[in-house]
Scaffold this motif. Structure first.
Motif, mmCIF file in Angstrom:
data_model
loop_
_atom_site.group_PDB
_atom_site.id
_atom_site.type_symbol
_atom_site.label_atom_id
_atom_site.label_comp_id
_atom_site.label_asym_id
_atom_site.label_seq_id
_atom_site.Cartn_x
_atom_site.Cartn_y
_atom_site.Cartn_z
ATOM 1 N N THR A 196 0.845 -1.183 0.000
ATOM 2 C CA THR A 196 0.000 0.000 0.000
ATOM 3 C C THR A 196 0.885 1.239 0.000
ATOM 4 O O THR A 196 1.834 1.331 0.773
ATOM 5 N N VAL A 197 0.570 2.166 -0.890
ATOM 6 C CA VAL A 197 1.291 3.440 -0.936
ATOM 7 C C VAL A 197 0.462 4.520 -0.257
ATOM 8 O O VAL A 197 -0.743 4.629 -0.490
ATOM 9 N N ARG A 198 1.106 5.302 0.579
ATOM 10 C CA ARG A 198 0.507 6.511 1.149
ATOM 11 C C ARG A 198 1.165 7.705 0.457
ATOM 12 O O ARG A 198 2.327 8.011 0.710
ATOM 13 N N ASP A 199 0.448 8.306 -0.450
ATOM 14 C CA ASP A 199 0.963 9.461 -1.191
ATOM 15 C C ASP A 199 0.503 10.703 -0.432
ATOM 16 O O ASP A 199 -0.652 11.118 -0.517
ATOM 17 N N VAL A 200 1.434 11.305 0.305
ATOM 18 C CA VAL A 200 1.114 12.348 1.277
ATOM 19 C C VAL A 200 1.527 13.718 0.749
ATOM 20 O O VAL A 200 2.657 13.908 0.301
ATOM 21 N N CYS A 201 0.612 14.653 0.796
ATOM 22 C CA CYS A 201 0.908 16.034 0.412
ATOM 23 C C CYS A 201 0.926 16.897 1.669
ATOM 24 O O CYS A 201 0.006 16.811 2.496
ATOM 25 N N LEU A 202 1.957 17.732 1.806
ATOM 26 C CA LEU A 202 2.130 18.529 3.020
ATOM 27 C C LEU A 202 2.011 20.024 2.779
ATOM 28 O O LEU A 202 2.390 20.822 3.635
ATOM 29 N N TYR A 203 1.463 20.441 1.634
ATOM 30 C CA TYR A 203 1.257 21.878 1.417
ATOM 31 C C TYR A 203 -0.115 22.104 0.779
ATOM 32 O O TYR A 203 -0.580 21.289 -0.039
ATOM 33 N N PRO A 204 -0.807 23.149 1.193
ATOM 34 C CA PRO A 204 -2.209 23.343 0.803
ATOM 35 C C PRO A 204 -2.442 23.412 -0.705
ATOM 36 O O PRO A 204 -3.407 22.847 -1.213
ATOM 37 N N ALA A 205 -1.567 24.103 -1.441
ATOM 38 C CA ALA A 205 -1.775 24.228 -2.888
ATOM 39 C C ALA A 205 -1.702 22.872 -3.572
ATOM 40 O O ALA A 205 -2.458 22.590 -4.514
ATOM 41 N N GLY A 206 -0.812 22.020 -3.086
ATOM 42 C CA GLY A 206 -0.713 20.679 -3.650
ATOM 43 C C GLY A 206 -1.950 19.855 -3.370
ATOM 44 O O GLY A 206 -2.442 19.126 -4.246
ATOM 45 N N LEU A 241 6.803 -0.254 10.114
ATOM 46 C CA LEU A 241 6.445 0.504 8.924
ATOM 47 C C LEU A 241 6.236 -0.484 7.777
ATOM 48 O O LEU A 241 7.196 -1.044 7.255
ATOM 49 N N ASN A 242 4.987 -0.692 7.389
ATOM 50 C CA ASN A 242 4.684 -1.638 6.320
ATOM 51 C C ASN A 242 4.474 -0.973 4.971
ATOM 52 O O ASN A 242 4.741 -1.571 3.932
ATOM 53 N N ASP A 243 3.963 0.246 4.990
ATOM 54 C CA ASP A 243 3.570 0.906 3.747
ATOM 55 C C ASP A 243 4.756 1.597 3.077
ATOM 56 O O ASP A 243 5.793 1.844 3.686
ATOM 57 N N SER A 244 4.560 1.924 1.801
ATOM 58 C CA SER A 244 5.490 2.787 1.083
ATOM 59 C C SER A 244 4.909 4.203 1.044
ATOM 60 O O SER A 244 3.704 4.384 1.225
ATOM 61 N N TYR A 245 5.784 5.182 0.749
ATOM 62 C CA TYR A 245 5.332 6.574 0.848
ATOM 63 C C TYR A 245 5.859 7.433 -0.295
ATOM 64 O O TYR A 245 6.935 7.196 -0.846
ATOM 65 N N MET A 246 5.050 8.429 -0.637
ATOM 66 C CA MET A 246 5.491 9.624 -1.339
ATOM 67 C C MET A 246 5.243 10.787 -0.398
ATOM 68 O O MET A 246 4.176 10.872 0.220
ATOM 69 N N MET A 247 6.213 11.668 -0.285
ATOM 70 C CA MET A 247 6.100 12.827 0.594
ATOM 71 C C MET A 247 6.253 14.071 -0.265
ATOM 72 O O MET A 247 7.344 14.365 -0.780
ATOM 73 N N ARG A 248 5.171 14.823 -0.453
ATOM 74 C CA ARG A 248 5.175 15.998 -1.323
ATOM 75 C C ARG A 248 5.216 17.250 -0.454
ATOM 76 O O ARG A 248 4.230 17.612 0.182
ATOM 77 N N PHE A 249 6.366 17.922 -0.443
ATOM 78 C CA PHE A 249 6.561 19.097 0.399
ATOM 79 C C PHE A 249 6.279 20.396 -0.342
ATOM 80 O O PHE A 249 5.968 21.408 0.276
ATOM 81 N N ASP A 305 -4.962 21.038 -2.919
ATOM 82 C CA ASP A 305 -6.043 21.576 -3.749
ATOM 83 C C ASP A 305 -5.944 21.063 -5.184
ATOM 84 O O ASP A 305 -6.968 20.743 -5.816
ATOM 85 N N LYS A 306 -4.730 20.963 -5.701
ATOM 86 C CA LYS A 306 -4.557 20.457 -7.065
ATOM 87 C C LYS A 306 -4.937 18.986 -7.137
ATOM 88 O O LYS A 306 -5.584 18.535 -8.098
ATOM 89 N N ILE A 307 -4.543 18.211 -6.137
ATOM 90 C CA ILE A 307 -4.885 16.788 -6.115
ATOM 91 C C ILE A 307 -6.402 16.612 -6.101
ATOM 92 O O ILE A 307 -6.957 15.774 -6.829
ATOM 93 N N GLU A 308 -7.077 17.409 -5.292
ATOM 94 C CA GLU A 308 -8.533 17.309 -5.234
ATOM 95 C C GLU A 308 -9.170 17.640 -6.575
ATOM 96 O O GLU A 308 -10.102 16.959 -7.029
ATOM 97 N N ALA A 309 -8.646 18.678 -7.235
ATOM 98 C CA ALA A 309 -9.174 19.039 -8.556
ATOM 99 C C ALA A 309 -8.889 17.948 -9.579
ATOM 100 O O ALA A 309 -9.748 17.630 -10.429
ATOM 101 N N ASP A 310 -7.697 17.364 -9.515
ATOM 102 C CA ASP A 310 -7.354 16.273 -10.433
ATOM 103 C C ASP A 310 -8.281 15.086 -10.239
ATOM 104 O O ASP A 310 -8.729 14.461 -11.218
ATOM 105 N N LEU A 311 -8.581 14.766 -8.986
ATOM 106 C CA LEU A 311 -9.457 13.623 -8.709
ATOM 107 C C LEU A 311 -10.866 13.861 -9.246
ATOM 108 O O LEU A 311 -11.497 12.938 -9.783
ATOM 109 N N VAL A 312 -11.348 15.068 -9.118
ATOM 110 C CA VAL A 312 -12.668 15.392 -9.666
ATOM 111 C C VAL A 312 -12.673 15.177 -11.177
ATOM 112 O O VAL A 312 -13.581 14.543 -11.734
ATOM 113 N N ALA A 313 -11.647 15.684 -11.847
ATOM 114 C CA ALA A 313 -11.570 15.555 -13.307
ATOM 115 C C ALA A 313 -11.459 14.099 -13.728
ATOM 116 O O ALA A 313 -12.119 13.657 -14.689
#
Length: 469
Positions: A142-152, A295-303, A154-162
């Protein structure tokens, strides 16, 4: 303005964790000298070169009426000593942002192909590993793709809608959370959002070594420590249609050349100068104390828009982390258009100390040792997509390169597409290959500033503006 220089691999390099113990294939030479002729020459013995050889063999195995052509693989250094042998061991598709961008530029059908092409690589590689019983620690995670800044976020949410509105298949299995829920699900302090989906982790060097060992056992000639210096037409008359692949140990004439050269491509294909640029990255192995949280999962950390880390846990409890852009991104000459993987990055050597304690809840008082740090050279394309297909204006030449640090979920099936094109002669449009990967004349000749350089300039200008205020 920096421009890409034609560069070759350095003779020495930092040692990645994956290559602490190497296999006999590492410095293999099938014959004492290189042959003077071959039907097909593959330049590069990393993931792309090995996978192309694998698919060529598979294609011929399924067509018993065809004899196997003579194939030579040339490698400048040791087998799998480039980007694949230095990456984070993460086979992680991008099920949302890349597809969302392509949805805007190419429409639904192409976006679906791009997204599903990456997603399918996990199962394709798993099936191959299981069938061949390859000891490479392959495991779906399981990957946890984590975003740590508000603009990122917001973009992810917009991408998911599209993506959901377009019914892109990879979006259906995504689990999204934000703010406090994202922190709880991911365990990352300050998380603004978290996307959860399926990916895999593995030992990339062992996967590639297995493919090379199999290729050699089936008659493919592997020559390590044989850097290619140039590829030129052989001449006139009866030699028309042949290429001379010149190396430090002599020349090979062949009718087909495949560049699996990634970051080093422009040294041999100068038309791709400023289109595939060498970019240096850094990776580390961390050793947590025995009482550290599991720690079982893998991660992306978007700063930020340019700063992101990737991380996997290993079966032995160690953690592989790649990224560290925060501490060297400002210094363009440290990472952009750099082919030197023999030294560590200025400013990045201390980045990994305290990494888990800074970012993960429950790790604040744990001892974590930075065990090993290394660098690697990636091939960043100007538009973020690899170049896969015929080399424009050079019949018999093909390319599979420019994976922009994202090769693990793209290479296996890209290599299959190349093998199909080489054997059958069909164009890219008739094989399973997303349109943005094609080496079309328009894309080949496109001019402009490299995408990574554009982003760096924009970030630098904003930083300068803030400093003046």
């Amino acid at each position: 303005m920096p421009t890409s220089a034609a560069s070759f691999p350095t003779s020495h390099s930092t040692t990645p964790y994956w290559r602490n113990e190497v296999k006999p294939i590492d410095e293999h030479r099938s014959t004492e000298g290189i042959p003077s002729y071959a039907d097909l020459v593959i330049i590069g013995a990393g993931y792309a070169g090995a996978a192309i050889a694998h698919h060529l063999l598979e294609r011929h195995s399924s067509h018993h009426d065809q004899s196997l052509p003579s194939i030579v693989i040339l490698e400048a250094r040791e087998a799998c000593s480039g980007a694949t042998g230095r990456n984070g061991g993460h086979l992680k598709p991008d099920p949302f942002s890349r597809a969302a961008n392509v949805l805007k530029t190419h429409g639904k059908a192409v976006a679906e192909h791009v997204a599903s092409f990456e997603a399918r690589q996990v199962q394709e590689v798993r099936a191959f590993v299981d069938y061949e019983e390859i000891d490479c620690d392959f495991e779906e995670v399981t990957v946890r793709d984590v975003c740590l800044y508000p603009a990122g976020r917001d973009k992810i949410e917009a991408d998911l809608v599209a993506l959901n509105e377009a019914d892109i298949s990879t979006a259906r299995s995504l689990e999204y959370s934000s703010d406090r829920e994202a922190e709880e699900i991911s365990g990352v302090k300050g998380a603004k959002s978290c996307l959860t989906f399926n990916a895999a982790r593995l030992w990339p060097y062992r996967l590639v070594s297995h493919m090379l060992e199999k290729a050699v056992s089936r008659g493919i000639n592997l020559q390590t420590h044989t850097p290619v210096t140039s590829v030129r037409p052989t001449g006139e008359g009866s030699d028309v249609g042949l290429w001379a692949v010149n190396t430090s140990r002599g020349s090979i004439e062949c009718s087909t050349v495949i560049y699996a050269t990634n970051a080093y491509t422009s040294a041999l294909v100068p038309e791709l100068k400023d289109k595939i640029v060498p970019v240096r990255g850094t990776v580390a192995r961390l050793l947590p104390a025995t009482d550290a949280p599991l720690l079982n999962d893998s991660y992306m950390m978007r700063f930020s828009e340019f700063e992101y880390d990737y991380m996997i846990s290993r079966p032995d409890g160690s953690i592989i982390v790649g990224g560290a852009k925060r501490d060297f991104y400002d210094e363009l000459n440290e990472w952009y258009d750099v082919c030197d993987d023999s030294r560590l990055m200025k400013g990045a050597t201390q980045y990994f100390d305290g990494y888990m304690q800074r970012h993960f809840s429950g790790w604040e008082n744990c001892d974590v040792l930075t065990d090993q740090i290394w660098t690697g050279i990636m091939g960043y394309s100007n538009d973020g997509f690899p170049y896969v297909g015929p080399v424009n204006g050079k019949p018999g030449q093909y390319i599979c390169a420019g994976f922009t640090g994202h090769g693990m979920p793209q290479i296996f099936l890209s290599a299959k597409a190349i093998a199909e094109m080489v054997i059958t002669g069909v164009p890219a449009a008739e094989v399973d290959l997303p349109l943005p990967y094609h080496t079309s004349p328009e894309r080949w000749s496109r001019q402009g500033i490299h995408g990574s350089l554009q982003q760096w300039q924009a970030v630098s200008e904003r930083a300068a503006t803030r400093a003046r205020l």
